[in-house]
Design an enzyme around this catalytic site. Structure first.
Site, mmCIF file in Angstrom:
data_model
loop_
_atom_site.group_PDB
_atom_site.id
_atom_site.type_symbol
_atom_site.label_atom_id
_atom_site.label_comp_id
_atom_site.label_asym_id
_atom_site.label_seq_id
_atom_site.Cartn_x
_atom_site.Cartn_y
_atom_site.Cartn_z
ATOM 1 N N GLU A 167 0.823 -1.221 0.000
ATOM 2 C CA GLU A 167 0.000 0.000 0.000
ATOM 3 C C GLU A 167 0.853 1.266 0.000
ATOM 4 O O GLU A 167 0.324 2.368 0.157
ATOM 5 C CB GLU A 167 -0.948 0.039 1.197
ATOM 6 C CG GLU A 167 -2.161 -0.845 1.162
ATOM 7 C CD GLU A 167 -3.060 -0.747 -0.072
ATOM 8 O OE1 GLU A 167 -2.837 0.113 -0.947
ATOM 9 O OE2 GLU A 167 -3.975 -1.564 -0.159
ATOM 10 N N HIS A 216 -2.989 2.509 8.314
ATOM 11 C CA HIS A 216 -4.020 1.797 7.555
ATOM 12 C C HIS A 216 -4.225 0.428 8.190
ATOM 13 O O HIS A 216 -3.258 -0.306 8.396
ATOM 14 C CB HIS A 216 -3.581 1.641 6.096
ATOM 15 C CG HIS A 216 -4.329 0.580 5.360
ATOM 16 N ND1 HIS A 216 -5.699 0.613 5.227
ATOM 17 C CD2 HIS A 216 -3.926 -0.554 4.739
ATOM 18 C CE1 HIS A 216 -6.091 -0.454 4.559
ATOM 19 N NE2 HIS A 216 -5.035 -1.190 4.257
ATOM 20 N N HIS A 255 -7.232 -3.076 8.781
ATOM 21 C CA HIS A 255 -8.452 -3.766 8.388
ATOM 22 C C HIS A 255 -9.265 -4.035 9.648
ATOM 23 O O HIS A 255 -9.800 -5.127 9.826
ATOM 24 C CB HIS A 255 -8.129 -5.086 7.682
ATOM 25 C CG HIS A 255 -7.269 -4.950 6.471
ATOM 26 N ND1 HIS A 255 -6.689 -6.018 5.836
ATOM 27 C CD2 HIS A 255 -6.904 -3.854 5.759
ATOM 28 C CE1 HIS A 255 -5.991 -5.583 4.785
ATOM 29 N NE2 HIS A 255 -6.101 -4.270 4.732
ATOM 30 N N HIS A 263 -12.587 -3.046 2.438
ATOM 31 C CA HIS A 263 -11.156 -3.155 2.690
ATOM 32 C C HIS A 263 -10.788 -2.780 4.137
ATOM 33 O O HIS A 263 -10.372 -3.641 4.901
ATOM 34 C CB HIS A 263 -10.420 -2.281 1.664
ATOM 35 C CG HIS A 263 -8.940 -2.420 1.690
ATOM 36 N ND1 HIS A 263 -8.148 -2.150 0.603
ATOM 37 C CD2 HIS A 263 -8.093 -2.781 2.673
ATOM 38 C CE1 HIS A 263 -6.880 -2.362 0.911
ATOM 39 N NE2 HIS A 263 -6.833 -2.741 2.172
HETATM 40 ZN ZN LIG Z 1 -5.158 -3.015 3.325
#
Ligand SMILES: [Zn+2]
Length: 210
Positions: free
Chosen positions: A71, A89, A91, A151
């Site tokens: 990412e 970031h 999940h 996501h």
């Molecule tokens: Zn991700």
């Protein structure tokens, strides 16, 4: 703490708090034209500083044996257009629930203002692609947080600590909303109510001394 040491510390914390499982999620922190980022395919609670690659803002690997997180293009795209110095970031469960079922997280609590009010869900695109990076960048405009359809979530901050706390807050707000939907119909705060909170924060009550 060096940038890479910060990644190790907050990576561990993200796993401890259940925001991340396995190798999902990635963090980065910027200093000038350099960005330290978590490596691809490594568990965030088992990082050592040497494992964390350093890239420049153009995406060239400057230091480190391992490849940067897949990412990283999204992180770099966000750095390009915001004054963010750190990005988280994950999940996380409730963030991902909202990101798979809704187009935005409405402000059900006034603390949503700390993330910029309504949190938008960026349109779905394959992970690691320029399309996803562009969608996230658009959803983040003027905000500290965005969700990514089907996501997870992403937050930014002036420091890694700030970006990390924004991720915790985003997850908490998503949990309140999702649990609220299970109990009844959550009330959404109006523009006026939110404006009143901003006004209040600029004029906190002063308690007279005896
Ligand atoms: Zn991700």
């Amino acid at each position: 703490m060096s940038l890479r040491e910060q990644l190790c510390a907050y990576g561990r914390r993200a796993v401890e708090l259940g925001l991340v499982i396995g190798t999902s999620g990635n963090l980065s922190v910027r200093q000038g034209d350099l960005v330290a980022v978590t490596p691809s395919g490594a568990a965030l609670d088992r990082l050592t500083p040497e494992m964390c690659p350093i890239v420049d803002v153009e995406g060239y690997l400057v230091e480190g044996e391992l490849q940067p997180s897949s990412e990283t293009p999204m992180h770099l795209a966000v750095y390009e257009t915001t004054d963010a110095q750190a990005i988280v970031h994950t999940h996380s469960v409730f963030g991902t629930v909202v990101a798979t079922t809704m187009t935005e997280l409405p402000p059900v609590h006034y603390n949503a203002l700390l993330l910029g009010g309504v949190v938008k869900v960026a349109e779905y695109a394959t992970y690691g692609t320029p399309e996803l990076a562009a969608n996230v960048r658009a959803a983040l405009e003027g905000k500290q947080a965005a969700l990514m359809a089907n996501h997870g979530g992403v937050t930014i901050g002036a420091t890694l600590e700030q970006a990390f706390e924004a991720t915790r807050l985003l997850e908490w707000l998503c949990e309140v909303y999702v649990r609220g939907l299970g109990v009844g119909k959550p009330t959404i705060l109006t523009e006026e109510q939110l404006a009143a909170v901003v006004e209040r924060s600029f004029n906190p009550p002063q308690f007279p001394r005896r």
